[in-house]
Scaffold this active site. Sequence first.
Site, mmCIF file in Angstrom:
data_model
loop_
_atom_site.group_PDB
_atom_site.id
_atom_site.type_symbol
_atom_site.label_atom_id
_atom_site.label_comp_id
_atom_site.label_asym_id
_atom_site.label_seq_id
_atom_site.Cartn_x
_atom_site.Cartn_y
_atom_site.Cartn_z
ATOM 1 N N HIS A 431 60.052 -0.737 36.326
ATOM 2 C CA HIS A 431 60.162 -2.188 36.531
ATOM 3 C C HIS A 431 60.402 -2.440 38.018
ATOM 4 O O HIS A 431 61.512 -2.253 38.513
ATOM 5 C CB HIS A 431 61.330 -2.694 35.676
ATOM 6 C CG HIS A 431 61.552 -4.166 35.660
ATOM 7 N ND1 HIS A 431 61.819 -4.910 36.787
ATOM 8 C CD2 HIS A 431 61.590 -5.052 34.616
ATOM 9 C CE1 HIS A 431 62.000 -6.168 36.451
ATOM 10 N NE2 HIS A 431 61.869 -6.290 35.136
ATOM 11 N N ASP A 432 59.353 -2.834 38.749
ATOM 12 C CA ASP A 432 59.495 -3.087 40.193
ATOM 13 C C ASP A 432 58.623 -4.279 40.558
ATOM 14 O O ASP A 432 57.429 -4.151 40.793
ATOM 15 C CB ASP A 432 59.083 -1.861 41.006
ATOM 16 C CG ASP A 432 59.354 -2.038 42.496
ATOM 17 O OD1 ASP A 432 59.909 -3.095 42.883
ATOM 18 O OD2 ASP A 432 59.030 -1.123 43.282
ATOM 19 N N VAL A 433 59.240 -5.458 40.628
ATOM 20 C CA VAL A 433 58.495 -6.692 40.872
ATOM 21 C C VAL A 433 59.032 -7.440 42.086
ATOM 22 O O VAL A 433 58.794 -8.634 42.231
ATOM 23 C CB VAL A 433 58.531 -7.604 39.620
ATOM 24 C CG1 VAL A 433 57.727 -6.990 38.486
ATOM 25 C CG2 VAL A 433 59.974 -7.849 39.157
#
Length: 603
Positions: A431-433
């Site tokens: 999860h890297d936004v």
Amino acid sequence: MTGFSFIESAAAILISTWTVPLLYNAAPRFVAPAYGHFLASQHHLTTTVTFILVSTLGAFLRCRNASPARIGRLLVLVSFLLAATPGIMRRLFVKSGEWGPHFGPLITMSVVYIAIAFIASIAVFTLPRAARRASVVVPLTALLAGSVSSADRFDAFTRGLLGEGTTTCDVLKTCCWAWTALAFVDTYGILKPQNGWDGWPTRKYRAVPAAAAPGGKPSPKKKGKKASPERPSEADADAASSVTLVNTITPTRIILKILLLAALLITPHLIMKKLSGGLQCDLDTPTSEKYDLLAFQESSTGYIYVIQDNSQYGGVRMMRCDHSLIGGAFPTANFDSTFGSFYFLDYVQYVKRSPHAGPRTALQIGLGIGASTRMLVTYSDIKVDLVELDPVVVSFAQQHFDLPNPESIHITDGRAFLDSASDGKYDFVLHDVFTGGLVPERLFSVEALKAVKRVLRPDGLLALNFVGTLDSPATRTVVKTMKMVFAHIECYTEDMPSALENAPIYNMVFYASAEPISFSIPTTEELPHLSNMYKHFLWKFSKHRVTTLLNELDTVAEENPDAEPVAVVTDAANPLARMQFQSAVEHWNIMRKVFKDEFWISF
């Protein structure tokens, strides 16, 4: 003066209601390369509505003095001002480093606010005389101010009309040509009633005294008291009783009208050409002597660039979105990442878990340049499903950063994909936004994290990247929210915690699971690749572990019951955007320190 016709008034109000939200939406997008969209949007709504309210009130107070000729000149002024808007904003980029992220965006977008003020004034001025009263002007003001709340819909509708590939610069130019068309029609005189304003010359005759007609003799002046305008003298009355009709059409008048109308159409084009909007309007615009621009395209998340700096380390290739760097690599070193902490998401494969039948699977939300995706796909047995909102990011990562094809690629919103994914499908969720100094809040709520937990296997693991500081309210809120969903959480920072005391912001990767988390780190000699950055950070990975933050929240609550409680992020109450404002400012400052102004204002 009878005022404007209903048709012309309706046309002016329609164009005003259409172009105001377009300008409102386009301005922060256009200046995002210098400031970032989030910072450019701060106070933007308040400023826009203030200009609308002040301008409509001023126009209402002065509308009785607004002659058609003056309004016609105002229409031309708006047309020319909108033609110059992209070029003016682009030229003000050079001052962004001096003005900073607080007031710089508002100053840079001031030309848009002035144009909106003129547009709102025109909407009032063109009202028919009978409608120039408060009961009409107030709803009109509310209509213009309220239209900005639907700016995204107006923008999407306009881009749909203009076709695929429409840019923000195209939208600004469309606003210009809409007002140019109205100015042209106004000057042509088609819609204007006969109110004393000369439109296109028609066959109109003017009655003149016979003595003053061609070939006649002027009558001698009458000595004595001068007659007042209200009551003509007897001599004037006698002269008026015998008239000759004189045709007012002359070749000179026709030529002047043609030249005037041609100038109305040509001048905006000349202004746009002279005041170029830079790379955002003209792909052939020169960029930078130091940096090579390998790719550029405006997309759904902003302006995406691939830039290479050949002055150091044999070449550094970077992907940039607006005023944020979303990844970098060394092309001569097998595209090793310039940021070692970007590999932390990849380290999920080293978590101790019991083997199960079938291959391990991972869901990656947010790509960047694909540093972790590339390692997992190339050097592990993990099958990766990739979810990325921006198709241009995926395309550029494949073309310029050697991204291999994962198991599947889904161009969609991460939250929407989570809500529709099957239960227990994945061993890992990456999860890297983060981009532009902040994260999309709806991917950090309790509901979003519960969706992540649902798609994970019972012993599955979430790896979540967040940017900030360990003691910031935003970080504490994210940790508190994660603890509402996952029983076990570990945190690792991009540098050793002891070295980050004075750092304004930094990357933190949180690992969360329903089961205890421990890593079995291989020796660097066991790795199937030669990535020096990967090996360096893997070797000292354990030294980056944070041991204080995760227990501190409960300790503070126990020792000080009167302390302000740490918020929990939910879909209904999401304070992350407000909390991240300061980190967004710090991120902007860091970007300007890592790369000088030339990097940000040349493209």
